[in-house]
Design a protein around this motif. Structure first.
Motif, PDB file in Angstrom:
ATOM      1  N   PRO A   1      36.574  62.453 137.671  1.00 45.07           N
ATOM      2  CA  PRO A   1      37.469  62.474 136.508  1.00 45.07           C
ATOM      3  C   PRO A   1      36.966  62.662 135.226  1.00 45.07           C
ATOM      4  O   PRO A   1      35.951  62.188 134.910  1.00 45.07           O
ATOM      5  CB  PRO A   1      38.229  61.132 136.630  1.00 45.07           C
ATOM      6  CG  PRO A   1      37.744  60.429 137.924  1.00 45.07           C
ATOM      7  CD  PRO A   1      36.532  60.942 138.249  1.00 45.07           C
ATOM      8  N   VAL A   2      37.480  63.547 134.514  1.00 45.73           N
ATOM      9  CA  VAL A   2      36.889  63.892 133.178  1.00 45.73           C
ATOM     10  C   VAL A   2      38.095  63.539 132.143  1.00 45.73           C
ATOM     11  O   VAL A   2      39.307  63.853 132.430  1.00 45.73           O
ATOM     12  CB  VAL A   2      36.521  65.102 133.317  1.00 45.73           C
ATOM     13  CG1 VAL A   2      35.178  65.717 134.133  1.00 45.73           C
ATOM     14  CG2 VAL A   2      37.518  66.333 133.558  1.00 45.73           C
ATOM     15  N   PRO A   3      37.693  63.355 130.936  1.00 47.78           N
ATOM     16  CA  PRO A   3      38.823  63.144 129.901  1.00 47.78           C
ATOM     17  C   PRO A   3      39.752  64.421 129.753  1.00 47.78           C
ATOM     18  O   PRO A   3      38.862  65.564 129.586  1.00 47.78           O
ATOM     19  CB  PRO A   3      37.931  62.755 128.684  1.00 47.78           C
ATOM     20  CG  PRO A   3      36.608  62.473 129.213  1.00 47.78           C
ATOM     21  CD  PRO A   3      36.450  63.173 130.416  1.00 47.78           C
ATOM     22  N   LEU A   4      41.005  64.261 129.608  1.00 50.64           N
ATOM     23  CA  LEU A   4      41.995  64.999 129.260  1.00 50.64           C
ATOM     24  C   LEU A   4      42.142  64.885 127.713  1.00 50.64           C
ATOM     25  O   LEU A   4      42.963  64.192 127.130  1.00 50.64           O
ATOM     26  CB  LEU A   4      43.171  65.071 130.110  1.00 50.64           C
ATOM     27  CG  LEU A   4      44.402  66.013 129.612  1.00 50.64           C
ATOM     28  CD1 LEU A   4      43.884  67.636 129.879  1.00 50.64           C
ATOM     29  CD2 LEU A   4      45.617  65.724 130.530  1.00 50.64           C
ATOM     30  N   ALA A   5      41.363  65.549 126.814  1.00 50.92           N
ATOM     31  CA  ALA A   5      41.457  65.243 125.332  1.00 50.92           C
ATOM     32  C   ALA A   5      42.637  65.878 124.723  1.00 50.92           C
ATOM     33  O   ALA A   5      42.736  65.136 123.460  1.00 50.92           O
ATOM     34  CB  ALA A   5      40.237  65.801 124.571  1.00 50.92           C
ATOM     35  N   ASP A   6      43.515  66.542 125.238  1.00 51.06           N
ATOM     36  CA  ASP A   6      44.785  67.044 124.534  1.00 51.06           C
ATOM     37  C   ASP A   6      45.849  66.471 125.114  1.00 51.06           C
ATOM     38  O   ASP A   6      46.752  67.353 126.020  1.00 51.06           O
ATOM     39  CB  ASP A   6      44.774  68.651 124.349  1.00 51.06           C
ATOM     40  CG  ASP A   6      44.556  69.246 125.797  1.00 51.06           C
ATOM     41  OD1 ASP A   6      44.468  68.670 126.720  1.00 51.06           O
ATOM     42  OD2 ASP A   6      45.108  70.411 125.958  1.00 51.06           O
ATOM     43  N   GLY A   7      46.184  65.160 125.006  1.00 52.99           N
ATOM     44  CA  GLY A   7      47.357  64.783 125.447  1.00 52.99           C
ATOM     45  C   GLY A   7      48.704  65.008 124.869  1.00 52.99           C
ATOM     46  O   GLY A   7      48.735  66.053 124.217  1.00 52.99           O
ATOM     47  N   LEU A   8      49.746  64.302 125.174  1.00 52.63           N
ATOM     48  CA  LEU A   8      50.973  64.860 124.790  1.00 52.63           C
ATOM     49  C   LEU A   8      51.328  64.283 123.574  1.00 52.63           C
ATOM     50  O   LEU A   8      52.460  64.698 122.855  1.00 52.63           O
ATOM     51  CB  LEU A   8      52.062  64.310 125.879  1.00 52.63           C
ATOM     52  CG  LEU A   8      51.949  64.856 127.269  1.00 52.63           C
ATOM     53  CD1 LEU A   8      53.049  64.320 128.312  1.00 52.63           C
ATOM     54  CD2 LEU A   8      52.145  66.350 127.252  1.00 52.63           C
ATOM     55  N   GLY A   9      50.662  63.354 122.816  1.00 54.40           N
ATOM     56  CA  GLY A   9      51.001  62.779 121.706  1.00 54.40           C
ATOM     57  C   GLY A   9      52.332  61.723 121.397  1.00 54.40           C
ATOM     58  O   GLY A   9      52.907  61.534 120.358  1.00 54.40           O
ATOM     59  N   LEU A  10      52.607  61.211 122.831  1.00 55.22           N
ATOM     60  CA  LEU A  10      53.555  60.263 122.733  1.00 55.22           C
ATOM     61  C   LEU A  10      53.347  58.929 122.114  1.00 55.22           C
ATOM     62  O   LEU A  10      54.050  58.279 121.537  1.00 55.22           O
ATOM     63  CB  LEU A  10      54.163  60.032 123.948  1.00 55.22           C
ATOM     64  CG  LEU A  10      54.778  61.268 124.831  1.00 55.22           C
ATOM     65  CD1 LEU A  10      54.989  60.837 126.322  1.00 55.22           C
ATOM     66  CD2 LEU A  10      55.995  61.845 124.280  1.00 55.22           C
ATOM     67  N   LEU A  11      52.074  58.579 122.254  1.00 53.18           N
ATOM     68  CA  LEU A  11      51.354  57.555 121.527  1.00 53.18           C
ATOM     69  C   LEU A  11      49.805  57.619 120.772  1.00 53.18           C
ATOM     70  O   LEU A  11      49.532  58.890 121.334  1.00 53.18           O
ATOM     71  CB  LEU A  11      51.168  56.414 122.697  1.00 53.18           C
ATOM     72  CG  LEU A  11      52.310  55.913 123.498  1.00 53.18           C
ATOM     73  CD1 LEU A  11      51.923  55.079 124.655  1.00 53.18           C
ATOM     74  CD2 LEU A  11      53.060  54.933 122.352  1.00 53.18           C
ATOM     75  N   PRO A  12      49.776  57.089 119.925  1.00 50.30           N
ATOM     76  CA  PRO A  12      48.612  57.410 119.230  1.00 50.30           C
ATOM     77  C   PRO A  12      47.393  57.030 120.292  1.00 50.30           C
ATOM     78  O   PRO A  12      47.480  56.106 120.934  1.00 50.30           O
ATOM     79  CB  PRO A  12      48.521  56.703 117.891  1.00 50.30           C
ATOM     80  CG  PRO A  12      49.321  55.777 118.469  1.00 50.30           C
ATOM     81  CD  PRO A  12      50.583  56.153 119.211  1.00 50.30           C
ATOM     82  N   GLY A  13      46.189  57.846 120.107  1.00 51.26           N
ATOM     83  CA  GLY A  13      44.991  57.262 120.930  1.00 51.26           C
ATOM     84  C   GLY A  13      44.931  57.896 122.318  1.00 51.26           C
ATOM     85  O   GLY A  13      45.548  58.900 122.498  1.00 51.26           O
ATOM     86  N   SER A  14      44.229  57.057 123.076  1.00 49.96           N
ATOM     87  CA  SER A  14      43.992  57.696 124.670  1.00 49.96           C
ATOM     88  C   SER A  14      44.784  56.986 125.872  1.00 49.96           C
ATOM     89  O   SER A  14      45.092  55.921 125.334  1.00 49.96           O
ATOM     90  CB  SER A  14      42.692  58.043 124.667  1.00 49.96           C
ATOM     91  OG  SER A  14      41.880  56.779 124.632  1.00 49.96           O
TER      92      SER A  14
END
Length: 174
Positions: free
Chosen positions: A83-96
């Motif tokens: 697994p690798v980080p998915l850095a461009d999330g949906l922006g529903l919550l701040p952070g990761s």
């Protein structure tokens, strides 16, 4: 102005022997035909998993939808490496967010390393069987269907070290 809840729900309908998390989420919706969206990213958008979601929640009177972030022809991410980080999330919550934090040996150390190295901002890590309820970007409640499962706050401290703090949790079904 009333706060709008956002439920980050992981675990539940797929493999759990009960419907405690599903019941909790639908009760929190507070309407007879809630809209439920599934983000099957951790499974690589496996078609069988998506179909099971739709069948489960449509059968409970929900309006269902899902958001694909991958277009894979396999049922998991294993053939594509760790697994690798998915850095461009949906922006529903701040952070990761790290799902299935306690479910796979490489999840926890991988997430902690990504936050430590700055590949991801600090955020939330949720164990299988736990759910966090957020309103206006703030944590309101953590529930679990399984003893020991919770939501963890992961951040970089002032000394530069990564810290994870297990949040207080309410056990469902007791």
């Amino acid at each position: 102005m009333p706060r709008t809840p956002t439920i980050a729900l992981l675990g539940g309908f797929s493999d759990d022997p009960d419907t405690l998390l599903d019941d909790f989420a639908l009760e929190r919706a507070g309407r007879p035909r809630p809209k439920v969206c599934f983000l099957p990213t951790a499974s690589g958008d496996a078609p069988g998993y998506v179909e099971k979601f739709h069948a489960t929640f449509a059968g409970r009177g929900c309006e269902t939808g899902h958001l694909e972030l991958f277009r894979r022809t396999v049922t998991g991410l294993r053939p594509f490496g760790p697994p690798v980080p998915l850095a461009d999330g949906l922006g529903l919550l701040p952070g990761s967010l790290c799902p299935h934090y306690d479910g796979e040996p490489e999840r926890r150390p991988g997430y902690l390393a990504a936050v430590n190295d700055g590949a991801l901002p600090g955020g939330w890590a949720v164990d299988g069987g736990a759910a966090g309820v957020f309103a206006d970007g703030c944590l309101v409640e953590v529930v679990t269907r399984r003893p020991g499962a919770t939501l963890h706050r992961v951040s970089v401290g002032g000394d530069g070290s990564v810290a994870e703090v297990a949040q207080p949790v309410r056990q469902l079904g007791t």
